[in-house]
Motif scaffolding. Structure first.
Motif, PDB file in Angstrom:
ATOM      1  N   ILE A  34      33.809  -6.203  31.289  1.00  0.00           N
ATOM      2  CA  ILE A  34      34.087  -5.111  32.237  1.00  0.00           C
ATOM      3  C   ILE A  34      33.268  -5.272  33.516  1.00  0.00           C
ATOM      4  N   THR A  35      32.253  -6.110  33.475  1.00  0.00           N
ATOM      5  CA  THR A  35      31.518  -6.507  34.676  1.00  0.00           C
ATOM      6  C   THR A  35      31.372  -8.020  34.606  1.00  0.00           C
ATOM      7  N   VAL A  42      30.019  -6.263  28.615  1.00  0.00           N
ATOM      8  CA  VAL A  42      31.155  -6.477  27.727  1.00  0.00           C
ATOM      9  C   VAL A  42      31.363  -5.220  26.899  1.00  0.00           C
ATOM     10  N   VAL A  43      32.628  -4.873  26.674  1.00  0.00           N
ATOM     11  CA  VAL A  43      32.982  -3.757  25.814  1.00  0.00           C
ATOM     12  C   VAL A  43      33.584  -4.319  24.534  1.00  0.00           C
ATOM     13  N   ILE A  44      33.061  -3.834  23.393  1.00  0.00           N
ATOM     14  CA  ILE A  44      33.576  -4.228  22.087  1.00  0.00           C
ATOM     15  C   ILE A  44      34.135  -2.977  21.432  1.00  0.00           C
ATOM     16  N   TYR A  73      36.090 -10.884  35.214  1.00  0.00           N
ATOM     17  CA  TYR A  73      36.428  -9.533  34.762  1.00  0.00           C
ATOM     18  C   TYR A  73      37.698  -9.551  33.915  1.00  0.00           C
ATOM     19  N   ASP A  74      37.750  -8.723  32.882  1.00  0.00           N
ATOM     20  CA  ASP A  74      38.902  -8.475  32.019  1.00  0.00           C
ATOM     21  C   ASP A  74      39.260  -9.683  31.137  1.00  0.00           C
ATOM     22  N   GLU A  75      38.350 -10.633  31.012  1.00  0.00           N
ATOM     23  CA  GLU A  75      38.605 -11.778  30.149  1.00  0.00           C
ATOM     24  C   GLU A  75      38.099 -11.463  28.743  1.00  0.00           C
ATOM     25  N   LYS A  76      38.851 -11.919  27.728  1.00  0.00           N
ATOM     26  CA  LYS A  76      38.420 -11.744  26.353  1.00  0.00           C
ATOM     27  C   LYS A  76      37.295 -12.724  26.056  1.00  0.00           C
TER      28      LYS A  76
END
Length: 176
Positions: free
Chosen positions: A117-118, A128-130, A151-154
């Motif tokens: 997310i950043t 990172v958001v988990i 950004y927005d990469e898994k």
């Protein structure tokens, strides 16, 4: 009717006050009492609830109804049993089974997939958001191979050091 030289109404009132004080003590020192009565049918909560219901119903019925004191005691006893059973079935058991901890260990994050997310720069930090069943966790992150991650990469969590996760871009099996 008198018992031990006291009117039955006075005994019910004293029982109500004592069970109220014990309930207050249970609130303050409940963890200690749970250690004395682990998973017992006679839990302090049920016991004090029963005494409170019995004393309150007995006192109220003695004041309002002109039945025999023995009949009032039996009615209060049955009413207290019903109310404590309902309290246990519909309140205490669901609350105890709903107690699940959402605490996680940082080591549990290894191998999980998240989303950046950043952006994570070279030699820098991102976020990172988990997402999981217990909720969403946002953690500071660095690149495991010291390469930028957009950004927005898994990403796949490889390691956790000092509260910061180290991640790699995630490539699913479908991309091969």
């Amino acid at each position: 009717m008198e018992i031990f030289g006291y009117e039955i109404q006075t005994i019910y009132l004293i029982g109500l006050v004592i069970s109220g004080v014990c309930t207050l003590l249970l609130i303050l020192f409940g963890d200690f009492l749970d250690g004395l009565f682990p998973d017992s049918f006679l839990s302090p909560t049920l016991l004090f609830s029963f005494l409170t219901f019995l004393s309150a119903a007995g006192y109220i019925f003695e004041k309002l109804v002109s039945f025999s004191s023995l009949i009032i005691f039996v009615i209060s006893l049955v009413l207290a049993l019903i109310l404590v059973t309902l309290l246990n079935i519909f309140v205490l058991i669901p609350i105890s089974s709903a107690e699940e901890s959402i605490v996680y260990k940082e080591e549990d994050l290894k191998g999980r997939i998240g989303r950046v997310i950043t952006s994570i720069p070279v030699d820098g930090y991102g976020e990172v958001v988990i997402e999981g069943v217990s909720g969403t966790i946002a953690k500071s992150a660095t690149s495991f191979n010291n390469e930028p991650i957009q950004y927005d990469e898994k990403v796949l969590v490889i390691d956790v050091k000092e509260g910061v996760i180290q991640v790699l871009p995630y490539q699913s099996m479908n991309s091969y």
